[in-house]
Write a protein that holds these residues in place. Sequence first.
Motif, PDB file in Angstrom:
ATOM      1  N   GLY A 249      15.437   0.858   9.115  1.00  0.00           N
ATOM      2  CA  GLY A 249      16.030   2.184   9.177  1.00  0.00           C
ATOM      3  C   GLY A 249      16.007   2.926   7.854  1.00  0.00           C
ATOM      4  O   GLY A 249      16.587   4.013   7.733  1.00  0.00           O
ATOM      5  N   LEU A 250      15.333   2.382   6.837  1.00  0.00           N
ATOM      6  CA  LEU A 250      15.316   3.020   5.520  1.00  0.00           C
ATOM      7  C   LEU A 250      14.685   4.408   5.560  1.00  0.00           C
ATOM      8  O   LEU A 250      15.069   5.285   4.787  1.00  0.00           O
ATOM      9  N   SER A 251      13.715   4.600   6.437  1.00  0.00           N
ATOM     10  CA  SER A 251      13.048   5.902   6.508  1.00  0.00           C
ATOM     11  C   SER A 251      14.014   7.011   6.909  1.00  0.00           C
ATOM     12  O   SER A 251      13.766   8.187   6.638  1.00  0.00           O
ATOM     13  N   ALA A 252      15.135   6.638   7.536  1.00  0.00           N
ATOM     14  CA  ALA A 252      16.129   7.644   7.911  1.00  0.00           C
ATOM     15  C   ALA A 252      16.939   8.113   6.703  1.00  0.00           C
ATOM     16  O   ALA A 252      17.586   9.157   6.761  1.00  0.00           O
ATOM     17  N   LEU A 253      16.904   7.339   5.618  1.00  0.00           N
ATOM     18  CA  LEU A 253      17.672   7.689   4.424  1.00  0.00           C
ATOM     19  C   LEU A 253      16.879   8.562   3.469  1.00  0.00           C
ATOM     20  O   LEU A 253      17.462   9.209   2.600  1.00  0.00           O
ATOM     21  N   THR A 254      15.560   8.557   3.589  1.00  0.00           N
ATOM     22  CA  THR A 254      14.735   9.330   2.670  1.00  0.00           C
ATOM     23  C   THR A 254      13.376   9.629   3.284  1.00  0.00           C
ATOM     24  O   THR A 254      12.873   8.857   4.110  1.00  0.00           O
ATOM     25  N   SER A 255      12.772  10.729   2.875  1.00  0.00           N
ATOM     26  CA  SER A 255      11.420  11.074   3.330  1.00  0.00           C
ATOM     27  C   SER A 255      10.368  10.595   2.346  1.00  0.00           C
ATOM     28  O   SER A 255       9.169  10.752   2.582  1.00  0.00           O
ATOM     29  N   ARG A 256      10.810   9.997   1.241  1.00  0.00           N
ATOM     30  CA  ARG A 256       9.871   9.554   0.208  1.00  0.00           C
ATOM     31  C   ARG A 256       9.498   8.096   0.454  1.00  0.00           C
ATOM     32  O   ARG A 256      10.279   7.193   0.181  1.00  0.00           O
ATOM     33  N   ARG A 257       8.315   7.880   0.978  1.00  0.00           N
ATOM     34  CA  ARG A 257       7.816   6.532   1.200  1.00  0.00           C
ATOM     35  C   ARG A 257       6.357   6.466   0.804  1.00  0.00           C
ATOM     36  O   ARG A 257       5.550   7.314   1.189  1.00  0.00           O
ATOM     37  N   GLU A 258       6.028   5.459   0.026  1.00  0.00           N
ATOM     38  CA  GLU A 258       4.647   5.245  -0.400  1.00  0.00           C
ATOM     39  C   GLU A 258       4.198   3.895   0.136  1.00  0.00           C
ATOM     40  O   GLU A 258       4.846   2.871  -0.101  1.00  0.00           O
ATOM     41  N   ARG A 259       3.094   3.885   0.879  1.00  0.00           N
ATOM     42  CA  ARG A 259       2.562   2.615   1.373  1.00  0.00           C
ATOM     43  C   ARG A 259       1.576   2.051   0.347  1.00  0.00           C
ATOM     44  O   ARG A 259       0.639   2.733  -0.065  1.00  0.00           O
ATOM     45  N   ILE A 260       1.826   0.823  -0.051  1.00  0.00           N
ATOM     46  CA  ILE A 260       1.020   0.168  -1.080  1.00  0.00           C
ATOM     47  C   ILE A 260       0.204  -0.931  -0.434  1.00  0.00           C
ATOM     48  O   ILE A 260       0.754  -1.849   0.178  1.00  0.00           O
ATOM     49  N   ARG A 261      -1.116  -0.847  -0.572  1.00  0.00           N
ATOM     50  CA  ARG A 261      -2.012  -1.860  -0.009  1.00  0.00           C
ATOM     51  C   ARG A 261      -2.871  -2.439  -1.121  1.00  0.00           C
ATOM     52  O   ARG A 261      -3.391  -1.717  -1.961  1.00  0.00           O
ATOM     53  N   PHE A 262      -3.014  -3.740  -1.112  1.00  0.00           N
ATOM     54  CA  PHE A 262      -3.869  -4.373  -2.107  1.00  0.00           C
ATOM     55  C   PHE A 262      -4.345  -5.715  -1.584  1.00  0.00           C
ATOM     56  O   PHE A 262      -3.773  -6.290  -0.658  1.00  0.00           O
ATOM     57  N   ASN A 263      -5.420  -6.197  -2.195  1.00  0.00           N
ATOM     58  CA  ASN A 263      -5.981  -7.483  -1.838  1.00  0.00           C
ATOM     59  C   ASN A 263      -5.601  -8.502  -2.899  1.00  0.00           C
ATOM     60  O   ASN A 263      -5.760  -8.257  -4.096  1.00  0.00           O
ATOM     61  N   VAL A 264      -5.095  -9.641  -2.466  1.00  0.00           N
ATOM     62  CA  VAL A 264      -4.688 -10.703  -3.377  1.00  0.00           C
ATOM     63  C   VAL A 264      -5.883 -11.600  -3.657  1.00  0.00           C
ATOM     64  O   VAL A 264      -6.581 -12.030  -2.730  1.00  0.00           O
ATOM     65  N   LEU A 265      -6.133 -11.890  -4.922  1.00  0.00           N
ATOM     66  CA  LEU A 265      -7.304 -12.680  -5.295  1.00  0.00           C
ATOM     67  C   LEU A 265      -7.075 -14.173  -5.144  1.00  0.00           C
ATOM     68  O   LEU A 265      -8.026 -14.950  -5.198  1.00  0.00           O
ATOM     69  N   ALA A 266      -5.838 -14.581  -4.949  1.00  0.00           N
ATOM     70  CA  ALA A 266      -5.551 -16.007  -4.785  1.00  0.00           C
ATOM     71  C   ALA A 266      -6.142 -16.522  -3.482  1.00  0.00           C
ATOM     72  O   ALA A 266      -6.441 -15.754  -2.560  1.00  0.00           O
ATOM     73  N   SER A 267      -6.295 -17.840  -3.399  1.00  0.00           N
ATOM     74  CA  SER A 267      -6.843 -18.438  -2.192  1.00  0.00           C
ATOM     75  C   SER A 267      -5.879 -18.279  -1.029  1.00  0.00           C
ATOM     76  O   SER A 267      -4.654 -18.232  -1.211  1.00  0.00           O
ATOM     77  N   ALA A 268      -6.436 -18.206   0.164  1.00  0.00           N
ATOM     78  CA  ALA A 268      -5.606 -18.079   1.363  1.00  0.00           C
ATOM     79  C   ALA A 268      -4.681 -19.289   1.516  1.00  0.00           C
ATOM     80  O   ALA A 268      -3.542 -19.155   1.968  1.00  0.00           O
ATOM     81  N   VAL A 269      -5.152 -20.468   1.117  1.00  0.00           N
ATOM     82  CA  VAL A 269      -4.338 -21.680   1.235  1.00  0.00           C
ATOM     83  C   VAL A 269      -3.105 -21.588   0.335  1.00  0.00           C
ATOM     84  O   VAL A 269      -1.989 -21.916   0.742  1.00  0.00           O
ATOM     85  N   ALA A 270      -3.296 -21.113  -0.901  1.00  0.00           N
ATOM     86  CA  ALA A 270      -2.171 -20.996  -1.833  1.00  0.00           C
ATOM     87  C   ALA A 270      -1.131 -20.017  -1.310  1.00  0.00           C
ATOM     88  O   ALA A 270       0.083 -20.274  -1.375  1.00  0.00           O
ATOM     89  N   VAL A 271      -1.591 -18.889  -0.775  1.00  0.00           N
ATOM     90  CA  VAL A 271      -0.651 -17.893  -0.259  1.00  0.00           C
ATOM     91  C   VAL A 271       0.051 -18.408   0.995  1.00  0.00           C
ATOM     92  O   VAL A 271       1.255 -18.198   1.189  1.00  0.00           O
ATOM     93  N   LEU A 272      -0.697 -19.104   1.848  1.00  0.00           N
ATOM     94  CA  LEU A 272      -0.098 -19.681   3.052  1.00  0.00           C
ATOM     95  C   LEU A 272       1.003 -20.669   2.682  1.00  0.00           C
ATOM     96  O   LEU A 272       2.101 -20.642   3.256  1.00  0.00           O
ATOM     97  N   ILE A 273       0.717 -21.546   1.728  1.00  0.00           N
ATOM     98  CA  ILE A 273       1.726 -22.514   1.289  1.00  0.00           C
ATOM     99  C   ILE A 273       2.946 -21.774   0.746  1.00  0.00           C
ATOM    100  O   ILE A 273       4.091 -22.155   0.992  1.00  0.00           O
ATOM    101  N   GLY A 274       2.687 -20.688   0.023  1.00  0.00           N
ATOM    102  CA  GLY A 274       3.786 -19.903  -0.521  1.00  0.00           C
ATOM    103  C   GLY A 274       4.689 -19.342   0.552  1.00  0.00           C
ATOM    104  O   GLY A 274       5.916 -19.326   0.400  1.00  0.00           O
ATOM    105  N   GLU A 275       4.101 -18.872   1.647  1.00  0.00           N
ATOM    106  CA  GLU A 275       4.910 -18.343   2.745  1.00  0.00           C
ATOM    107  C   GLU A 275       5.797 -19.432   3.342  1.00  0.00           C
ATOM    108  O   GLU A 275       6.938 -19.184   3.725  1.00  0.00           O
TER     109      GLU A 275
END
Length: 322
Positions: A249-275
């Motif tokens: 519901g944060l969008s109801a508190l403000t109209s200022r929203r920036e969507r940030i997209r990026f690619n992580v260079l780490a291995s998929a296995v490392a990120v999976l373990i992190g999750e």
Amino acid sequence: MYIEISPSLRLRPKHLLLMMYRYLSGVYQLGDLSALNYVKGFLDGQASQFEVKRILTVCGHGIGEPERWLSERMVGCQIDTVSFRLLDTQLFHFLRAARRRDIEKVFSKFRKIVAPYKVISELVSDPGLIPYWCEQAEKMTGLYQQGRVTVFGDYPLRIPETNSYDLIYVSHGARYFSVEAAMKLRQRLSQQGWLAILTPTEESCSDDRSRTDGRFVYSAPVREAKALFRKLLKDRGYILTPAHMRYHGLSALTSRRERIRFNVLASAVAVLIGELILSSLSEHISERARLEALNETASRFTDLSASVNEELDLYLMGKEES
């Protein structure tokens, strides 16, 4: 189970798992860097009379990197920091007090603990891991000695009402955050202050239906791994509490929203373990059960090869917004 370096310096294995993941994945460094760059640009575009003198950071997955970035780019500011979890506060206090030999010693002991767990043992043996955390500790010690950083041991919403901030930055705290929390934190802003909240984009709220490269954490392999991880822990007598995203519901508190997209260079296995690590840190699980379940799950995904995409939403709201 504690890994003790001295009577005043000790960590649990789950602290070391978090440190390992924060270094290996790059998810949180990249996310915070992108968000803070945007926030600084936004603030620089405000009235020239507005100066950020006091900052509060509320971190969801560890204290350290955002505070260092802010201290280097907002010269003269005073930073208060707090976390939703005691785990993060404990890690910060270790970093500000530890020396290189202490960090080397704690990881040396940790490597012995995880030696029976092949996948985790290999990740902990990364040659850049110890130098990275030695550098972080050196910077945190310096900031602390200069009196530029204050750490609150209390819950974020119990910060004294007399404290007023020009910037409050909330990072990656989806599991613990809520719209109600945002409203309470906004009350701590100075008259011209800004609240910046960085959250993972919800799976169902992508506004670009043509996209096929959604967040890696919503992909089939990660879902499968999480299900297996939960089962393995359940077999050992532990139940993971589902994470409820309460910030939609944060969008109801403000109209200022920036969507940030990026690619992580780490291995998929490392990120999976992190999750998997992140999903279990707040639970009362024995260290042995956590390590066994982590290693067994990760060992079934060692051949995973995938692009690791991240998508975050940055919300900005001022003191007077309704």
